[in-house]
Design an enzyme around this catalytic site. Structure first.
Site, PDB file in Angstrom:
ATOM      1  N   LYS A  54     -25.440  -0.853  20.629  1.00 20.31           N
ATOM      2  CA  LYS A  54     -26.367   0.462  21.461  1.00 20.31           C
ATOM      3  C   LYS A  54     -26.153   1.498  20.540  1.00 20.31           C
ATOM      4  CE  LYS A  54     -25.188   4.671  22.680  1.00 20.31           C
ATOM      5  NZ  LYS A  54     -25.420   5.844  21.817  1.00 20.31           N
ATOM      6  N   GLU A 114     -13.826   1.373  13.753  1.00 24.46           N
ATOM      7  CA  GLU A 114     -14.372   1.863  12.291  1.00 24.46           C
ATOM      8  C   GLU A 114     -14.064   3.321  12.469  1.00 24.46           C
ATOM      9  OE1 GLU A 114     -17.586  -0.271  10.981  1.00 24.46           O
ATOM     10  OE2 GLU A 114     -16.299  -2.042   9.754  1.00 24.46           O
ATOM     11  N   CYS A 163     -17.491   8.184   7.083  1.00 20.54           N
ATOM     12  CA  CYS A 163     -16.200   8.402   6.925  1.00 20.54           C
ATOM     13  C   CYS A 163     -15.273   7.537   6.137  1.00 20.54           C
ATOM     14  CB  CYS A 163     -16.239   6.892   8.032  1.00 20.54           C
ATOM     15  SG  CYS A 163     -16.692   5.518   7.439  1.00 20.54           S
ATOM     16  N   GLU A 201     -11.379  16.511  10.659  1.00 25.52           N
ATOM     17  CA  GLU A 201     -12.480  15.937   9.977  1.00 25.52           C
ATOM     18  C   GLU A 201     -13.668  16.293  10.035  1.00 25.52           C
ATOM     19  OE1 GLU A 201     -14.541  11.919  11.593  1.00 25.52           O
ATOM     20  OE2 GLU A 201     -14.530  11.238   9.782  1.00 25.52           O
TER      21      GLU A 201
HETATM   22  P1  NAD Z   1     -19.274   9.567  18.031  1.00 24.43           P
HETATM   23  O1  NAD Z   1     -18.062   8.395  18.962  1.00 24.43           O
HETATM   24  O2  NAD Z   1     -19.389  10.471  18.733  1.00 24.43           O
HETATM   25  O3  NAD Z   1     -20.669   8.607  18.383  1.00 24.43           O
HETATM   26  C1  NAD Z   1     -20.438   7.179  18.160  1.00 24.43           C
HETATM   27  C2  NAD Z   1     -21.444   6.058  18.444  1.00 24.43           C
HETATM   28  O4  NAD Z   1     -20.587   6.111  20.564  1.00 24.43           O
HETATM   29  C3  NAD Z   1     -22.647   6.862  19.295  1.00 24.43           C
HETATM   30  O5  NAD Z   1     -23.428   5.949  19.745  1.00 24.43           O
HETATM   31  C4  NAD Z   1     -22.294   7.189  20.392  1.00 24.43           C
HETATM   32  O6  NAD Z   1     -23.342   7.496  21.276  1.00 24.43           O
HETATM   33  C5  NAD Z   1     -21.812   6.580  21.189  1.00 24.43           C
HETATM   34  N1  NAD Z   1     -20.453   6.857  22.660  1.00 24.43           N
HETATM   35  C6  NAD Z   1     -20.337   8.384  22.446  1.00 24.43           C
HETATM   36  N2  NAD Z   1     -19.443   8.521  23.287  1.00 24.43           N
HETATM   37  C7  NAD Z   1     -19.050   7.576  23.846  1.00 24.43           C
HETATM   38  C8  NAD Z   1     -18.457   7.042  25.170  1.00 24.43           C
HETATM   39  N3  NAD Z   1     -17.658   7.577  26.299  1.00 24.43           N
HETATM   40  N4  NAD Z   1     -18.581   5.224  25.396  1.00 24.43           N
HETATM   41  C9  NAD Z   1     -19.402   4.805  24.718  1.00 24.43           C
HETATM   42  N5  NAD Z   1     -20.282   4.949  23.703  1.00 24.43           N
HETATM   43  C10 NAD Z   1     -20.430   5.903  23.189  1.00 24.43           C
HETATM   44  O7  NAD Z   1     -19.537   9.133  16.135  1.00 24.43           O
HETATM   45  P2  NAD Z   1     -21.091  10.174  15.679  1.00 24.43           P
HETATM   46  O8  NAD Z   1     -20.480  11.851  16.014  1.00 24.43           O
HETATM   47  O9  NAD Z   1     -21.835   9.941  16.083  1.00 24.43           O
HETATM   48  O10 NAD Z   1     -20.282   9.660  14.416  1.00 24.43           O
HETATM   49  C11 NAD Z   1     -19.312  10.038  13.473  1.00 24.43           C
HETATM   50  C12 NAD Z   1     -17.764   9.402  13.463  1.00 24.43           C
HETATM   51  O11 NAD Z   1     -17.845   8.003  13.016  1.00 24.43           O
HETATM   52  C13 NAD Z   1     -16.979  10.195  11.996  1.00 24.43           C
HETATM   53  O12 NAD Z   1     -16.084  10.044  12.930  1.00 24.43           O
HETATM   54  C14 NAD Z   1     -17.354   8.282  11.411  1.00 24.43           C
HETATM   55  O13 NAD Z   1     -15.753   9.358  10.239  1.00 24.43           O
HETATM   56  C15 NAD Z   1     -17.174   7.162  12.727  1.00 24.43           C
HETATM   57  N6  NAD Z   1     -17.237   6.682  11.119  1.00 24.43           N
HETATM   58  C16 NAD Z   1     -16.097   5.499  10.735  1.00 24.43           C
HETATM   59  C17 NAD Z   1     -17.092   4.956  10.217  1.00 24.43           C
HETATM   60  C18 NAD Z   1     -15.651   3.504  10.029  1.00 24.43           C
HETATM   61  O14 NAD Z   1     -16.209   2.959   8.722  1.00 24.43           O
HETATM   62  N7  NAD Z   1     -14.732   4.091   9.327  1.00 24.43           N
HETATM   63  C19 NAD Z   1     -18.534   4.250   9.604  1.00 24.43           C
HETATM   64  C20 NAD Z   1     -19.175   5.551  10.201  1.00 24.43           C
HETATM   65  C21 NAD Z   1     -18.400   6.813  10.679  1.00 24.43           C
END
Ligand code: NAD
Length: 487
Positions: A177, A251, A286, A388
């Site tokens: 996704k 992650e 992140c 964050e």
């Molecule tokens: P998010 O959690 O809002 O969304 C991430 C993904 O999850 C998107 O594709 C979104 O559509 C999906 N999603 C949202 N709600 C969902 C649900 N209920 N069920 C299943 N999927 C769902 O995060 P974001 O704002 O897109 O990204 C930023 C975050 O990602 C930050 O917290 C960052 O630290 C983290 N991040 C972590 C790493 C790592 O390696 N640890 C790397 C990149 C980003």
């Protein structure tokens, strides 16, 4: 003259399809708030199609010789390499990351990811156990089956390709996704994958998290969930996995400390902390070292060096070669970051050494641009220092003694990364070993490297995917076979 907006499609069972409901999502560029493409708004029907296709493709892919699987991944790398520039420009357009400082490197990394996992596909080995002369006892590492993967928008290509290449190298079928804010470059890479992979082995659905994402994490046929995104959604993914007892890799977020010791009041350290803070990615990383603990004796002179270097970086159009710092991904994130800056400005106790609220007129007001902002004199307990922000906002927190700074560094529910700056090797290692985080850098502020066991502690995540060992742990099941050879 009206220009038509390109439409991208989902990739299911080797074919390109619109969402079953023919619903669409507009992708807006944060450079200038223009709609640059339409993508399908997939939901549970599209996810069901994708999971069915993956289920049909899995046995054939599982039984394909690992080196043959690896060769296909390497062919994808070869085909992708000449496309780096074109795809990097698409990333910069859709998520606002600067082309020169971020997006080109991201696609170059993606090529390497396909090469790396392509070359280790046949290293998924088991063990034999010497029990006695007439018993053969051995283990196999078998692919898990259908993997459901979800990625965010901040490094969409790097994160998607990590999951595609490692899950497929190990013999799984994948339903990915993509992030609704930045799906285009990922779909461009999938067009290249399509030329090499059998139908159904890789499927990609675009849609909202609450629709397509929820359908994927709750689908009964999905045997493994690999999620990169926020800690809040990571908790939801883990609870969905708990319902069916499926393994998860998470992650998640970070609020990472950088610790500057008194002997490190130098220009290269200031530059290193800027890189550690991921300012060139608008802080949207992140691993961003967004809590900068500077020894009280050097705070003033160090902040001078920091702001002198940071002030030279140019904020602007991500596609402009001159730009160091691009745009924040979308309006929601832009408003959130501005909310934190506003809160910092309201607090009398800290000062703003650089930046502040974004301009409301002029070229930068046409997109989601935020100047790098540095608050000095922040306390570790403030929201600014605990949450964050995922924007270019750095909190400078003074400290006096080593035990105190380690305690403050660890006083967070996150544990992803940390940076330590000193010439004293004993101090550096002592501190590195005391920090509760998955990845510590000393005197450098670089990005992840393939082969590292990258991943988070505490609420920053579970599991490791960046290495051969990570691939084996994350994308295979262990099976044990015991044979009595005397009968
Ligand atoms: P998010 O959690 O809002 O969304 C991430 C993904 O999850 C998107 O594709 C979104 O559509 C999906 N999603 C949202 N709600 C969902 C649900 N209920 N069920 C299943 N999927 C769902 O995060 P974001 O704002 O897109 O990204 C930023 C975050 O990602 C930050 O917290 C960052 O630290 C983290 N991040 C972590 C790493 C790592 O390696 N640890 C790397 C990149 C980003």
């Amino acid at each position: 003259m009206t220009t038509s907006i390109p439409e991208y499609l989902n990739y299911i069972d080797g074919t390109w399809v619109a969402a079953r409901d023919n619903a669409w999502i507009d992708v807006e560029s944060p450079r200038n708030r223009q709609i640059i493409a339409k993508v399908p708004r997939g939901d549970e029907k599209d996810i069901a199609d994708a999971v069915d296709a993956a289920g049909r493709a899995f046995p054939g892919w599982r039984d394909t010789a690992p080196r043959a699987r690896g060769r296909l991944l390497q062919q994808i790398a070869d085909k992708l390499e000449p496309e780096i520039e074109r795809i990097a420009r698409i990333i910069s357009d859709e998520n606002g990351n600067a082309l020169r400082t971020q997006s080109r490197g991201e696609v170059t990394f993606a090529v390497d990811v396909f090469r790396y996992f392509g070359s280790v596909a046949s290293e998924v080995k088991g063990e034999t156990i010497p029990l006695n002369a007439h018993v053969l006892d051995y283990s196999r590492r078998e692919p898990i089956g259908i993997v459901g993967a979800i990625v965010p928008w901040n490094a969409p290509v790097q994160l998607a390709v990590m999951k595609i290449a490692s899950a497929l190298a190990a013999g799984n079928a994948l339903v990915l996704k993509a992030a609704e804010d930045a799906p285009l470059a990922v779909l461009e890479i999938v067009k290249i994958c399509h030329e090499f992979l059998p139908a159904g082995v890789l499927n990609v659905v675009v849609g909202y998290g609450t629709e397509a994402g929820e359908a994927l994490i709750t689908h009964p046929a999905v045997r493994k969930l690999s999620f990169t995104g926020s800690t809040a959604v990571g908790k939801r993914v883990m609870s969905a996995a708990a319902e069916r007892i499926v393994p998860v890799s998470l992650e998640l977020g970070g609020k990472n400390p950088q610790i500057v010791f008194p002997d490190a009041d130098e220009d290269w350290v200031a530059q290193g902390t800027i890189s550690g803070m991921r300012f060139a990615r608008q802080g949207q990383s992140c691993t961003a070292g967004s809590r900068l603990f500077v020894h009280r004796s050097i705070v003033d002179s160090f902040v001078d060096k920091l702001t002198a270097n940071l002030g030279k970086l140019k904020v602007g159009d991500p596609l402009d070669e001159e730009t160091d710092i691009g745009a924040i991904v979308n309006k929601k994130q832009f408003d959130k970051v501005c909310g934190y800056i506003d809160e910092g400005l309201q607090r009398g106790e800290s000062t703003v050494a650089l930046g502040g609220l974004p301009p409301t007129e002029g070229p930068l007001s046409e997109g989601f641009y935020v100047q790098p902002t540095v608050f000095v004199g922040v306390e570790n307990s403030w929201r600014l220092a605990q949450e964050e922000i995922f924007g270019p906002v750095l909190c400078v927190i003074p400290w006096d003694d080593e035990d105190e700074v380690v305690r403050m560094a660890n006083d967070t529910h996150y544990g992803l990364s940390a940076f330590i700056w000193t010439h004293d090797i004993g101090r550096a290692l002592r501190t590195a070993h005391s920090i509760d985080a998955g990845w510590i850098q000393v005197n450098q502020g670089g990005g992840q490297v393939l082969g590292q066991s990258y991943g988070g502690w505490k609420q920053s995540g579970i599991g490791r995917e960046f290495s051969l060992e990570g691939m084996i742990e994350s994308f295979t099941e262990r099976k044990h076979v015991s044979i009595d050879t005397s009968r």
